[in-house]
Design an enzyme around this catalytic site. Structure first.
Site, PDB file in Angstrom:
ATOM      1  CE  LYS A   1      -2.706   3.315   1.676  1.00 25.99           C
ATOM      2  NZ  LYS A   1      -2.221   4.642   2.065  1.00 25.99           N
TER       3      LYS A   1
ATOM      4  N   GLY B   1       5.220   3.805  10.671  1.00 28.10           N
ATOM      5  CA  GLY B   1       4.459   5.056  10.689  1.00 28.10           C
ATOM      6  C   GLY B   1       4.092   5.434  12.107  1.00 28.10           C
ATOM      7  CB  SER B   2       1.414   7.621  13.365  1.00 31.04           C
ATOM      8  OG  SER B   2       0.257   6.980  12.846  1.00 31.04           O
TER       9      SER B   2
ATOM     10  CD  GLU C   1      10.457   1.712  12.785  1.00 29.21           C
ATOM     11  OE1 GLU C   1      11.000   1.440  11.716  1.00 29.21           O
ATOM     12  OE2 GLU C   1      10.350   2.867  13.231  1.00 29.21           O
TER      13      GLU C   1
ATOM     14  CB  CYS D   1      11.860   5.582  13.459  1.00 24.32           C
ATOM     15  SG  CYS D   1      12.833   4.898  12.141  1.00 24.32           S
TER      16      CYS D   1
HETATM   17  P1  NAP Z   1       0.692   7.340   9.326  1.00 23.70           P
HETATM   18  O1  NAP Z   1      -0.382   8.330   9.578  1.00 23.70           O
HETATM   19  O2  NAP Z   1       0.981   6.368  10.365  1.00 23.70           O
HETATM   20  O3  NAP Z   1       0.334   6.619   7.958  1.00 23.70           O
HETATM   21  C1  NAP Z   1       1.145   5.562   7.450  1.00 23.70           C
HETATM   22  C2  NAP Z   1       0.332   4.752   6.454  1.00 23.70           C
HETATM   23  O4  NAP Z   1      -0.716   4.072   7.146  1.00 23.70           O
HETATM   24  C3  NAP Z   1      -0.338   5.579   5.377  1.00 23.70           C
HETATM   25  O5  NAP Z   1      -0.325   4.838   4.188  1.00 23.70           O
HETATM   26  C4  NAP Z   1      -1.753   5.722   5.883  1.00 23.70           C
HETATM   27  O6  NAP Z   1      -2.681   5.871   4.837  1.00 23.70           O
HETATM   28  C5  NAP Z   1      -1.977   4.408   6.572  1.00 23.70           C
HETATM   29  N1  NAP Z   1      -2.955   4.506   7.649  1.00 23.70           N
HETATM   30  C6  NAP Z   1      -3.014   5.453   8.615  1.00 23.70           C
HETATM   31  N2  NAP Z   1      -4.018   5.185   9.468  1.00 23.70           N
HETATM   32  C7  NAP Z   1      -4.599   4.057   9.042  1.00 23.70           C
HETATM   33  C8  NAP Z   1      -5.702   3.278   9.506  1.00 23.70           C
HETATM   34  N3  NAP Z   1      -6.393   3.607  10.587  1.00 23.70           N
HETATM   35  N4  NAP Z   1      -6.037   2.188   8.807  1.00 23.70           N
HETATM   36  C9  NAP Z   1      -5.341   1.835   7.684  1.00 23.70           C
HETATM   37  N5  NAP Z   1      -4.308   2.533   7.211  1.00 23.70           N
HETATM   38  C10 NAP Z   1      -3.921   3.615   7.881  1.00 23.70           C
HETATM   39  O7  NAP Z   1       2.093   8.035   9.047  1.00 23.70           O
HETATM   40  P2  NAP Z   1       2.521   9.314   8.220  1.00 23.70           P
HETATM   41  O8  NAP Z   1       1.433   9.727   7.300  1.00 23.70           O
HETATM   42  O9  NAP Z   1       3.790   8.957   7.617  1.00 23.70           O
HETATM   43  O10 NAP Z   1       2.839  10.424   9.304  1.00 23.70           O
HETATM   44  C11 NAP Z   1       2.001  10.768  10.368  1.00 23.70           C
HETATM   45  C12 NAP Z   1       2.761  10.654  11.670  1.00 23.70           C
HETATM   46  O11 NAP Z   1       3.316   9.361  11.774  1.00 23.70           O
HETATM   47  C13 NAP Z   1       3.964  11.565  11.839  1.00 23.70           C
HETATM   48  O12 NAP Z   1       3.612  12.851  12.276  1.00 23.70           O
HETATM   49  C14 NAP Z   1       4.783  10.816  12.846  1.00 23.70           C
HETATM   50  O13 NAP Z   1       4.364  11.109  14.137  1.00 23.70           O
HETATM   51  C15 NAP Z   1       4.510   9.365  12.562  1.00 23.70           C
HETATM   52  N6  NAP Z   1       5.590   8.678  11.804  1.00 23.70           N
HETATM   53  C16 NAP Z   1       6.486   7.984  12.535  1.00 23.70           C
HETATM   54  C17 NAP Z   1       7.506   7.310  11.882  1.00 23.70           C
HETATM   55  C18 NAP Z   1       8.506   6.530  12.655  1.00 23.70           C
HETATM   56  O14 NAP Z   1       9.366   5.945  12.022  1.00 23.70           O
HETATM   57  N7  NAP Z   1       8.433   6.468  13.946  1.00 23.70           N
HETATM   58  C19 NAP Z   1       7.620   7.343  10.493  1.00 23.70           C
HETATM   59  C20 NAP Z   1       6.666   8.067   9.775  1.00 23.70           C
HETATM   60  C21 NAP Z   1       5.649   8.709  10.460  1.00 23.70           C
HETATM   61  P3  NAP Z   1      -3.116   7.285   4.300  1.00 23.70           P
HETATM   62  O15 NAP Z   1      -2.004   8.249   4.513  1.00 23.70           O
HETATM   63  O16 NAP Z   1      -3.394   7.024   2.867  1.00 23.70           O
HETATM   64  O17 NAP Z   1      -4.330   7.663   5.081  1.00 23.70           O
END
Ligand code: NAP
Length: 540
Positions: A184, A241-242, A265, A302
């Site tokens: 995805k 991700g988050s 992670e 991260c």
């Molecule tokens: P994210 O919101 O966690 O999204 C990552 C992926 O998961 C995207 O493809 C998103 O889809 C999908 N997704 C999100 N919520 C979902 C759900 N409830 N059900 C199914 N799929 C879901 O991460 P992000 O957009 O990269 O960034 C947002 C926050 O994530 C950042 O502000 C940061 O705090 C955190 N982050 C942390 C790390 C780390 O390595 N620790 C890395 C990246 C981000 P869509 O975007 O298409 O909705």
């Protein structure tokens, strides 16, 4: 190469109409063409069915064939390097040099897994030979090895458009173990995702592999991701991700009629302990290193150090002054997406109002909301507030960190004991510090996946010994790593064969050991065939 804006389903390109989205240039806020059409539940179903069909063949191909496939992908990515870097630069505003490095890392990662698959010992073959004379009952012949799980869904990460995305570590490790992969794509870099997806699709075709070994679904919402995780033919999930998204996927997978593992992670604050001797000898240099590490990639790693524990003394004051000055002299840092920028702004604004927290230094964020620039920030919390308020130990994704001071050795240990799970912990110390704080290491071993001594945690080596994992909530499963060759163990399971005739056994478990792999035979590691006694068991 041409970006079409369509998802990739096996050997087909999905030409659905319907809702669409565009990438955005984080430097200017301008949308980037073309339109990308959102895949939905129907495409998720087709991708899962194709992957399921492909599994029967792909899971049984040899390590040599899997190695060839992974090396083909790496060569194609190298061949398209400039085009990929250019598109990734437009979609992420990450510096060209960083993206070139990430391309090399992605290819190196694919080749590392090719080597692991070709060498073959990763299956952890074990053979316990039968003993018909054992009393009171004969001992059966038992042979076990690891097998692939089935279709794996990989969520591309926003902060690594190549190395943790379509052909990143999750994909490479799942493919190396023999699992078809459905990615995805992350909506922050859809063009880069599609280009890499096309290279993977070509590699599957060129290597004569079944169609469903790889699919890429694009979506700017959660529909397709949810449909994939719930799909009965999907057997595991890899995610970066988050915390909220990772936890939602874990819960979704656990609530299925057949629960499946999610290797997420999620979030980590990567505490740094600067001990008194190191601070006395080197406070300014450590502060400079801390600043570089916390602002690297705009703090969107991260492994960014988000908490630093310091003693309450003059050396710490020198450290803090240096860190403050570096922050005050810094420019704007580009965030990857509008959502990540607004999450950073909310988190830093909230932090200013938390009880017991003061802002030591900060640069303002760009006033123009079209641009995704933010300023760095350093906060300080008193020890009691830090221990009372778990939010202060939570990840703030971006160029910010928090200083916490302590007065006694017992307080350092109390702070360490109070930590949750993180990917890394760092200790800066002298030999004398280590002798005095030996028990700090013992506490941190239970809190993190990687302990760093006199260095910073950013810059994760892709190698055999690397551990990029940690207890919850840094990951969903602290027994695993998402970087390095041990990442393969997430996507397989052990199968044992009892009393099977030689000809029906997989090559890995045959007496003759035709692959020449390392195996545990009657408790001893050996590469010898069973026609002779294993060398380790021969009389000297
Ligand atoms: P994210 O919101 O966690 O999204 C990552 C992926 O998961 C995207 O493809 C998103 O889809 C999908 N997704 C999100 N919520 C979902 C759900 N409830 N059900 C199914 N799929 C879901 O991460 P992000 O957009 O990269 O960034 C947002 C926050 O994530 C950042 O502000 C940061 O705090 C955190 N982050 C942390 C790390 C780390 O390595 N620790 C890395 C990246 C981000 P869509 O975007 O298409 O909705």
């Amino acid at each position: 190469m041409k970006i079409s804006g369509h998802s990739i389903l096996g050997f087909r390109s999905v030409t659905n109409a319907g809702p669409s989205f565009r990438g955005t240039n984080p430097r200017t806020g301008e949308p980037l063409g073309p339109d990308f059409f959102c895949a939905g539940a129907e495409e998720a179903n087709l991708a899962a069915s194709l992957a399921h069909e492909a599994f029967a063949t792909y899971s049984r191909i040899s390590g040599r064939e899997k190695g060839k496939f992974l090396r083909t992908i790496a060569a194609k990515i190298e061949g398209a390097g400039d085009e990929l870097v250019e598109r990734a630069e437009q979609e992420t505003a990450l510096p060209k040099l960083r993206l070139q490095g990430e391309t090399a890392r992605t290819c190196g990662q694919l080749r590392l897994f090719a080597q692991v698959a070709e060498e073959g010992s990763w299956v952890m073959a074990r053979i316990d030979r039968a003993d018909a004379s054992r009393k009171p009952s004969p001992k059966p012949d038992l042979r076990s090895m690891l097998h692939a799980l089935g279709p794996v869904v990989v969520f591309g990460a926003s902060n690594f458009p190549l190395a943790f995305s379509v052909a990143g570590g999750d994909t490479a490790s799942a493919l190396a173990a023999g699992n078809p992969v459905i990615v995805k794509g992350h909506p922050a870099h859809p063009g880069t995702s599609e280009l890499v997806g096309q290279l993977l699709q070509e590699s599957v075709q060129e290597c004569g592999l079944p169609e469903g070994v790889f699919s890429l679904l694009l979506d700017s919402g959660t529909e397709v991701g949810v449909a994939l995780v719930k799909h009965p033919l999907v057997k595991a999930v890899g995610f970066t991700g988050s915390h909220n998204a990772g936890r939602a996927l874990m819960d979704l997978a656990a609530a299925r009629p057949e629960p499946i593992p999610v290797f997420a992670e999620m979030s980590s604050t990567n505490p740094v302990f600067v001990l008194p001797g190191a601070l006395r000898e080197n406070s300014e240099n450590i502060a400079t290193g801390m600043y570089k590490s916390l602002t690297l990639g705009a703090g969107q790693f991260c492994t960014k150090p988000g908490i630093v524990f310091l003693p309450e003394n003059d050396d710490a004051a020198t450290f803090i002054d240096k860190l403050k000055n570096l922050v005050l002299e810094s420019g704007q840092f580009n965030m990857l997406t509008a959502g990540i920028r607004s999450a950073y702004q909310s988190a830093t604004t909230r932090r200013k109002t938390e009880q017991g927290v003061k802002l030591l230094a900060a640069r303002p964020s760009s006033a123009n909301d079209q641009e995704l620039g933010v300023g760095a920030a350093v906060f300080e919390a008193d020890k009691e507030s830090f221990l009372r308020n778990p939010d202060l130990a939570a990840e703030v994704f971006g160029p910010a960190t928090l200083v916490v001071r302590h007065s006694t050795r017992a307080e350092v240990l109390e702070l360490a004991r109070n930590l949750g799970g993180h990917l890394t912990a760092t200790i800066y110390g002298t030999e004398a510090d280590l002798r005095e704080f030996g028990d700090l290491v013992a506490i941190l071993e239970n809190k993190v996946g990687r302990l760093v001594f006199n260095g910073f945690p950013t810059g994760v080596e892709v190698s055999h010994a690397m551990v990029h994992g940690g207890p919850y909530p840094s990951t969903s499963d602290g027994r695993s790593t998402s970087v390095g060759s041990q990442a393969i163990f997430r996507f397989c399971r052990p199968v044992c064969y009892q009393g099977f005739p030689e000809v029906t056994l997989p090559d890995e478990l045959r007496d003759s050991n035709p692959l020449g792999i390392w195996r545990m035979v009657d408790g001893e590691m050996t590469r010898e065939p069973l026609t002779t006694r294993p060398r380790s068991l021969r009389p000297a």
